[in-house]
Design an enzyme around this catalytic site. Structure first.
Site, mmCIF file in Angstrom:
data_model
loop_
_atom_site.group_PDB
_atom_site.id
_atom_site.type_symbol
_atom_site.label_atom_id
_atom_site.label_comp_id
_atom_site.label_asym_id
_atom_site.label_seq_id
_atom_site.Cartn_x
_atom_site.Cartn_y
_atom_site.Cartn_z
ATOM 1 N N GLY A 154 5.013 -20.319 -27.153
ATOM 2 C CA GLY A 154 3.907 -21.060 -26.181
ATOM 3 C C GLY A 154 2.589 -20.087 -26.480
ATOM 4 O O GLY A 154 1.585 -20.735 -26.063
ATOM 5 N N ASN A 178 8.406 -21.124 -32.835
ATOM 6 C CA ASN A 178 9.403 -21.302 -33.320
ATOM 7 C C ASN A 178 10.759 -20.883 -32.673
ATOM 8 O O ASN A 178 11.620 -20.282 -33.374
ATOM 9 C CB ASN A 178 9.292 -19.893 -33.780
ATOM 10 C CG ASN A 178 8.787 -18.446 -32.852
ATOM 11 O OD1 ASN A 178 7.929 -18.993 -32.133
ATOM 12 N ND2 ASN A 178 9.593 -17.639 -32.876
ATOM 13 N N GLU A 179 10.809 -21.804 -31.902
ATOM 14 C CA GLU A 179 11.461 -21.786 -30.278
ATOM 15 C C GLU A 179 12.980 -22.123 -31.237
ATOM 16 O O GLU A 179 13.900 -21.616 -30.641
ATOM 17 C CB GLU A 179 11.671 -22.769 -29.649
ATOM 18 C CG GLU A 179 10.471 -22.432 -28.046
ATOM 19 C CD GLU A 179 9.445 -22.407 -28.386
ATOM 20 O OE1 GLU A 179 8.687 -23.243 -30.140
ATOM 21 O OE2 GLU A 179 7.806 -22.742 -27.929
HETATM 22 C C1 LIG Z 1 15.202 -21.219 -17.739
HETATM 23 C C2 LIG Z 1 14.576 -21.620 -19.028
HETATM 24 C C3 LIG Z 1 15.884 -21.531 -20.156
HETATM 25 C C4 LIG Z 1 15.902 -21.789 -21.571
HETATM 26 C C5 LIG Z 1 14.499 -22.162 -21.447
HETATM 27 C C6 LIG Z 1 15.289 -23.289 -22.652
HETATM 28 C C7 LIG Z 1 14.500 -24.039 -23.216
HETATM 29 C C8 LIG Z 1 12.730 -23.862 -23.380
HETATM 30 C C9 LIG Z 1 12.184 -23.906 -24.055
HETATM 31 C C10 LIG Z 1 11.433 -22.914 -25.095
HETATM 32 C C11 LIG Z 1 9.914 -22.445 -25.183
HETATM 33 C C12 LIG Z 1 9.473 -20.828 -25.129
HETATM 34 C C13 LIG Z 1 8.752 -20.716 -25.517
HETATM 35 C C14 LIG Z 1 8.522 -19.298 -25.765
HETATM 36 O O1 LIG Z 1 6.578 -19.024 -26.226
HETATM 37 S S1 LIG Z 1 9.550 -18.154 -25.678
HETATM 38 C C15 LIG Z 1 9.391 -16.913 -26.578
HETATM 39 C C16 LIG Z 1 8.792 -16.723 -28.043
HETATM 40 N N1 LIG Z 1 7.838 -16.005 -28.397
HETATM 41 C C17 LIG Z 1 7.946 -14.834 -29.754
HETATM 42 O O2 LIG Z 1 9.487 -15.553 -30.338
HETATM 43 C C18 LIG Z 1 7.314 -13.606 -29.807
HETATM 44 C C19 LIG Z 1 8.329 -12.420 -30.220
HETATM 45 N N2 LIG Z 1 7.678 -11.815 -30.321
HETATM 46 C C20 LIG Z 1 6.863 -11.112 -31.833
HETATM 47 O O3 LIG Z 1 7.029 -12.199 -32.731
HETATM 48 C C21 LIG Z 1 6.433 -9.837 -32.115
HETATM 49 O O4 LIG Z 1 5.999 -9.033 -30.424
HETATM 50 C C22 LIG Z 1 5.009 -10.497 -31.843
HETATM 51 C C23 LIG Z 1 4.152 -10.765 -33.216
HETATM 52 C C24 LIG Z 1 4.077 -10.699 -30.837
HETATM 53 C C25 LIG Z 1 4.177 -8.947 -31.795
HETATM 54 O O5 LIG Z 1 4.205 -8.311 -32.680
HETATM 55 P P1 LIG Z 1 4.018 -6.133 -32.602
HETATM 56 O O6 LIG Z 1 5.092 -5.414 -34.277
HETATM 57 O O7 LIG Z 1 2.712 -5.694 -32.497
HETATM 58 O O8 LIG Z 1 4.813 -5.753 -31.174
HETATM 59 P P2 LIG Z 1 5.930 -5.650 -30.981
HETATM 60 O O9 LIG Z 1 6.822 -3.819 -31.043
HETATM 61 O O10 LIG Z 1 7.093 -7.036 -31.729
HETATM 62 O O11 LIG Z 1 7.056 -6.065 -29.403
HETATM 63 C C26 LIG Z 1 5.849 -4.928 -28.579
HETATM 64 C C27 LIG Z 1 6.734 -5.268 -27.113
HETATM 65 O O12 LIG Z 1 6.057 -5.819 -26.847
HETATM 66 C C28 LIG Z 1 7.718 -7.282 -26.298
HETATM 67 N N3 LIG Z 1 7.741 -8.193 -26.462
HETATM 68 C C29 LIG Z 1 6.850 -9.156 -27.710
HETATM 69 N N4 LIG Z 1 6.947 -10.669 -27.098
HETATM 70 C C30 LIG Z 1 8.158 -10.492 -25.997
HETATM 71 C C31 LIG Z 1 8.040 -11.719 -25.615
HETATM 72 N N5 LIG Z 1 7.361 -13.291 -26.338
HETATM 73 N N6 LIG Z 1 8.509 -11.482 -24.433
HETATM 74 C C32 LIG Z 1 8.015 -10.218 -23.614
HETATM 75 N N7 LIG Z 1 8.058 -9.114 -23.945
HETATM 76 C C33 LIG Z 1 7.769 -9.351 -25.646
HETATM 77 C C34 LIG Z 1 8.846 -6.340 -27.025
HETATM 78 O O13 LIG Z 1 9.985 -6.235 -27.030
HETATM 79 C C35 LIG Z 1 7.860 -4.516 -27.747
HETATM 80 O O14 LIG Z 1 8.437 -4.748 -26.267
HETATM 81 P P3 LIG Z 1 9.403 -2.748 -26.196
HETATM 82 O O15 LIG Z 1 10.074 -2.615 -26.768
HETATM 83 O O16 LIG Z 1 9.259 -2.822 -24.832
HETATM 84 O O17 LIG Z 1 7.860 -2.282 -25.962
#
Ligand SMILES: CC/C=C\C/C=C\C/C=C\C/C=C/C(=O)SCCNC(=O)CCNC(=O)[C@H](O)C(C)(C)COP(=O)(O)OP(=O)(O)OC[C@H]1O[C@@H](n2cnc3c(N)ncnc32)[C@H](O)[C@@H]1OP(=O)(O)O
Length: 476
Positions: A154, A178-179
């Site tokens: 997103g 990357n979904e």
């Molecule tokens: C009802 C609907 C049902 C189905 C839907 C079906 C289809 C529709 C589809 C999809 C569209 C989807 C779009 C999206 O955007 S999905 C989200 C995808 N995002 C990711 O894959 C990113 C994941 N995150 C990362 O890669 C890393 O966190 C990042 C590179 C951004 C930062 O890395 P960093 O090392 O700095 O931090 P982290 O230690 O990884 O994370 C810190 C903290 O933040 C939490 N976190 C990370 N990403 C998310 C997120 N997208 N949503 C919520 N929380 C997130 C992570 O868990 C850590 O939390 P905590 O462990 O509590 O510290």
């Protein structure tokens, strides 16, 4: 993630209606549908900070929602409200979006919004996601993403919803849709926006493999436009913005030409309020999701029973097929006429696509004709009923029409047979106010030939909903 869970429990939503005006600063209806937004954010600390420089007309929108600027319902609501305010502010012509967090632009949709939520909440969430995209992609402002960290999923959608992308030159930062790697499916409008940015093949690879690109690789495929040292991302965005704002009328024609097509897909054939874009976005997505569920989407749905047609492979193809056929109420997938083993999907995929193009001589060879189920898959099947309506006949006509419209000095609009008030889009069969010509900024006779040359073509393509927006209304 634990924090996210705790936080998500903390946020409720107050349900205070914030009815926003539907009129943009140009005094016409917003191009994107302006849903009333609910102010749900109970948090006292804003997730978005906006600074508008009145001397330049450029606003900087900073996302400041730790840890990763994930796009929750609260975040999106606040984002959309801010965007809407800027849109209505005549003094604001340019918008730069960036992040206050180190290393992260936005982590994309908040994963916790997709887990254990009521259908109502899911509906609100997805509506807000769409709203963010519609408002950004349909904005009248010049928009630049100053991507100073990773921007997956997103976050990438938000970036490619802007006119221009400047990213920090840091190979540790990544961006992409990357979904697929997460086992979920990027909605088709994510896909369309990506295709518009990097082209078909790169988008296809990117989506089927769920690729995240490092900043240098993103530049290579055109997913971002420029890499600069991290501490220069914002200043470069500001310099770049001044160039964009120096382009005469950039907020209208050139800006819109490419976007109208994509946005019009959301509007396809919708004629009433019940057929609002969000309505359709859900429908099409539901269709896509239904077809995309691994283990379920055997292609029996589409007549395909061969195991090698795996879902991920099909996912994007079926979507293209759906879109091609998605003349609402008519060419549903069941209408593809694909019922027997001899009509394998691959057979159909290309046939239908080619036929769609071939048949898109509006008003005559309409897509419903593709529902033929027998030996008539010959060209006579195209809906042409007499020898004078042979394919070659049409191919020439269409080509001649295109050529005729392309000859400088000739292709004034009257040439197209349109002579009067019917130069409005209503003439083309569009019945919703969102499909008016002012939509594309074109309002009067001052629009010269070269201006029309491209517009007519674009409009023809955009409006070519078979049986409705017909070229046959023009005199050949
Ligand atoms: C009802 C609907 C049902 C189905 C839907 C079906 C289809 C529709 C589809 C999809 C569209 C989807 C779009 C999206 O955007 S999905 C989200 C995808 N995002 C990711 O894959 C990113 C994941 N995150 C990362 O890669 C890393 O966190 C990042 C590179 C951004 C930062 O890395 P960093 O090392 O700095 O931090 P982290 O230690 O990884 O994370 C810190 C903290 O933040 C939490 N976190 C990370 N990403 C998310 C997120 N997208 N949503 C919520 N929380 C997130 C992570 O868990 C850590 O939390 P905590 O462990 O509590 O510290």
């Amino acid at each position: 993630m634990a924090n996210v869970l705790r936080n998500s429990a903390k946020f409720g939503f107050s349900g205070v209606l914030s009815q926003l005006s539907i009129h943009s600063r140009h005094g016409r209806e917003c191009v994107s549908p302006c849903f009333s937004l609910q102010q749900r954010n109970n948090s006292t600390s804003p997730k978005i900070k906006v600074d508008l420089d009145s001397s330049t007309g450029v606003a900087v929108l900073r996302m400041q929602s730790p840890p990763v600027n994930s796009l929750s319902l609260d975040f999106l609501t606040e984002f959309c409200i801010n965007l809407e305010k800027l849109e209505m502010d005549r003094s604001c012509r340019g918008l730069i979006i960036t992040s206050t967090l180190s290393k992260v632009f936005s982590a994309g949709l908040d994963i916790m919004e997709m887990y254990g939520k009521s259908p109502e909440r899911c509906g609100e969430f997805w509506k807000a996601v769409q709203e963010m995209w519609l408002k950004l992609y349909g904005s009248n402002m010049a928009t630049i993403a100053a991507i100073n960290g990773s921007s997956p999923a997103g976050g990438c959608l938000m970036s490619i919803g802007c006119d221009y992308r400047i990213m920090a030159d840091n190979p540790r930062y990544s961006i992409g849709l990357n979904e697929t790697q997460l086992g979920i499916v990027a909605p088709f409008w994510f896909k369309d926006t990506l295709v518009n940015t990097v082209g078909n093949r790169a988008a296809e690879l990117s989506l089927e493999l769920g690729l995240l690109y490092s900043a240098p690789d993103a530049l290579k495929i055109g997913l971002v436009d420029q890499l600069v040292p991290e501490d220069q991302v914002l200043s470069t965005a500001q310099d770049t913005m001044s160039k964009w704002l120096a382009v005469p009328g950039q907020n209208t024609l050139s800006h819109w030409l490419y976007r109208v097509r994509t946005l019009s897909l959301s509007h396809t054939g919708c004629t009433g309020s019940e057929h609002s874009p969000s309505h359709w976005l859900y429908r099409v997505r539901t269709l896509s999701l239904t077809l995309a569920v691994p283990g379920q989407n055997t292609l029996s749905h589409t007549g395909c029973t061969r195991s090698e047609h795996s879902p991920s492979h099909w996912l994007y193809r079926v979507r293209t097929l759906s879109l091609t056929l998605a003349v609402p109420g008519q060419n549903t997938l069941s209408h593809t006429g694909c019922t027997g083993s001899e009509y394998s999907p691959s057979h159909w995929l290309y046939r239908v696509r080619i036929l769609s193009l071939t048949l898109a001589v509006p008003g005559q060879n309409t897509l419903p004709h593709t529902g033929c189920t027998g030996s008539e898959h010959s060209l006579s099947h195209t809906g042409c009923t007499g020898s004078e309506h042979s394919l070659s006949h049409w191919l020439y006509r269409v080509r001649i029409l295109s050529l005729t419209l392309a000859v400088p000095g000739q292709n004034t609009l009257p040439h197209t047979g349109c002579t009067g008030s019917e130069h409005s889009l209503s003439h083309t069969g569009c019945t919703g106010s969102e499909h008016t010509l002012p939509h594309t900024g074109c309002t009067g006779s001052e629009y010269s030939l070269s201006h029309w040359l491209y517009r007519v073509r674009t409009l023809s393509l955009t409006l070519a909903v078979p049986g409705q927006n017909t070229l046959s209304q023009y005199t050949l």
